[in-house]
Design a protein around this motif. Structure first.
Motif, PDB file in Angstrom:
ATOM      1  N   MET A  31     -20.610 -22.677   6.374  1.00 31.11           N
ATOM      2  CA  MET A  31     -20.305 -21.469   5.623  1.00 31.11           C
ATOM      3  C   MET A  31     -18.820 -21.154   5.782  1.00 31.11           C
ATOM      4  O   MET A  31     -18.280 -21.226   6.871  1.00 31.11           O
ATOM      5  N   VAL A  32     -18.180 -20.827   4.683  1.00 32.04           N
ATOM      6  CA  VAL A  32     -16.772 -20.437   4.684  1.00 32.04           C
ATOM      7  C   VAL A  32     -16.698 -18.969   4.292  1.00 32.04           C
ATOM      8  O   VAL A  32     -17.212 -18.572   3.244  1.00 32.04           O
ATOM      9  N   ASN A  33     -16.082 -18.177   5.150  1.00 29.68           N
ATOM     10  CA  ASN A  33     -15.889 -16.756   4.881  1.00 29.68           C
ATOM     11  C   ASN A  33     -14.402 -16.503   4.680  1.00 29.68           C
ATOM     12  O   ASN A  33     -13.612 -16.735   5.593  1.00 29.68           O
ATOM     13  N   VAL A  34     -14.036 -16.039   3.498  1.00 23.52           N
ATOM     14  CA  VAL A  34     -12.653 -15.660   3.223  1.00 23.52           C
ATOM     15  C   VAL A  34     -12.610 -14.145   3.330  1.00 23.52           C
ATOM     16  O   VAL A  34     -13.358 -13.455   2.639  1.00 23.52           O
ATOM     17  N   VAL A  35     -11.760 -13.644   4.218  1.00 12.65           N
ATOM     18  CA  VAL A  35     -11.711 -12.198   4.436  1.00 12.65           C
ATOM     19  C   VAL A  35     -10.319 -11.650   4.194  1.00 12.65           C
ATOM     20  O   VAL A  35      -9.321 -12.354   4.341  1.00 12.65           O
ATOM     21  N   ASP A  36     -10.286 -10.386   3.817  1.00 14.36           N
ATOM     22  CA  ASP A  36      -9.035  -9.696   3.553  1.00 14.36           C
ATOM     23  C   ASP A  36      -9.281  -8.221   3.788  1.00 14.36           C
ATOM     24  O   ASP A  36     -10.403  -7.732   3.581  1.00 14.36           O
ATOM     25  N   LEU A  65     -19.717 -20.105   0.262  1.00 15.69           N
ATOM     26  CA  LEU A  65     -18.386 -19.504   0.241  1.00 15.69           C
ATOM     27  C   LEU A  65     -18.551 -18.021  -0.047  1.00 15.69           C
ATOM     28  O   LEU A  65     -19.171 -17.647  -1.042  1.00 15.69           O
ATOM     29  N   THR A  66     -18.032 -17.185   0.840  1.00 15.20           N
ATOM     30  CA  THR A  66     -18.111 -15.742   0.629  1.00 15.20           C
ATOM     31  C   THR A  66     -16.723 -15.125   0.721  1.00 15.20           C
ATOM     32  O   THR A  66     -15.841 -15.654   1.402  1.00 15.20           O
ATOM     33  N   PHE A  67     -16.557 -14.024   0.031  1.00 11.63           N
ATOM     34  CA  PHE A  67     -15.325 -13.238   0.076  1.00 11.63           C
ATOM     35  C   PHE A  67     -15.719 -11.833   0.494  1.00 11.63           C
ATOM     36  O   PHE A  67     -16.582 -11.219  -0.151  1.00 11.63           O
ATOM     37  N   SER A  68     -15.134 -11.316   1.570  1.00 12.76           N
ATOM     38  CA  SER A  68     -15.516  -9.986   2.034  1.00 12.76           C
ATOM     39  C   SER A  68     -14.385  -9.319   2.797  1.00 12.76           C
ATOM     40  O   SER A  68     -13.368  -9.944   3.104  1.00 12.76           O
TER      41      SER A  68
END
Length: 172
Positions: free
Chosen positions: A1-6, A60-63
Motif C-alpha cells: 500500500m502506498v499512502n501519499v500524504v499532505d 494508492l491513497t491520498f490523504s
C-alpha cells in the motif's frame, strides 16, 4: 500500500478527484487504476481480439493523515519543495530547507522503529546528514525516483510524504 500524504486538504482533494494534476501522457490512467482499482472484465479490442482485464484492488491513497501514515510506513519518502532562499545568508542563491526540516521533524516524531527514511528532493550535498541528525537514524538520499523504485521493490508498505509540495503546472 502506498499512502501519499499532505497537510494541504485542497491538494489532496485534487488528487482524489477525477481531474488529476498530472500532465504526463498515460500517467493519469495509471494513477486512477492504482487509486481506484479495476473490476474483472472481458473486452473485444480491434486487432487484438478478446482481452481479459483482471480485477485490481486499489493500493494508492491520498490523504491528510500525515502522522498516522508515517507511523504505519516501513519506508518514508520525504518529497518536498525546496525553493530558493529569499532572505538571510545565501538569499537568491541557495535552497531554503525549512520545509524539509519541518517534514523531517514530523517523520522523527512519528516513524516507527526500523523505518527507512528516503529524502527525494532537490537539495544541496550534505542535506542527508542534516536529516539524519533530525531523525536520529540512517537516511538514504536517492537522487532519482527511478532508482528509488529499486529500493522499495520488495517492501510491502511505503509512504510518499508530500509536505507542502507545490506541483508544477507545466505540460510535458
Amino acid at each position: 500500500m502506498v499512502n501519499v500524504v499532505d497537510l494541504n486538504q485542497d491538494r489532496i482533494a485534487t488528487w482524489n478527484s477525477a481531474h488529476l494534476p498530472i500532465h504526463e501522457t498515460g500517467l493519469p490512467k495509471i494513477v486512477r487504476i492504482a487509486r481506484d482499482g479495476t473490476n474483472y472484465s472481458i473486452v473485444d479490442l480491434p486487432g487484438l481480439g478478446t482481452v481479459k482485464i483482471l480485477s485490481r484492488t486499489p493500493n494508492l491513497t491520498f490523504s491528510t493523515r500525515v502522522t498516522e501514515s508515517i507511523a504505519e510506513a516501513d519506508v518514508v519518502f520525504i518529497c518536498v519543495n525546496t525553493p530558493t532562499k529569499l532572505y538571510g545568508v545565501g538569499a537568491g542563491a541557495t535552497a531554503d530547507l525549512s520545509i524539509l526540516e519541518s517534514a523531517a521533524s514530523t517523520v522523527a516524531k512519528n516513524a516507527k522503529d526500523g523505518a527507512i527514511i528516503v529524502e527525494k528532493s532537490t537539495v544541496p550535498c550534505g542535506t542527508a546528514h542534516m536529516i539524519r541528525d533530525i531523525v536520529s537514524c540512517s537516511t538514504l538520499h536517492i537522487p532519482s525516483l527511478r532508482m528509488a523504485s529499486l529500493v522499495v521493490n520488495s517492501l510491502s508498505s511505503w509512504l510518499l510524504l508530500y509536505h507542502r509540495l507545490r506541483w508544477p503546472r507545466t505540460k510535458v
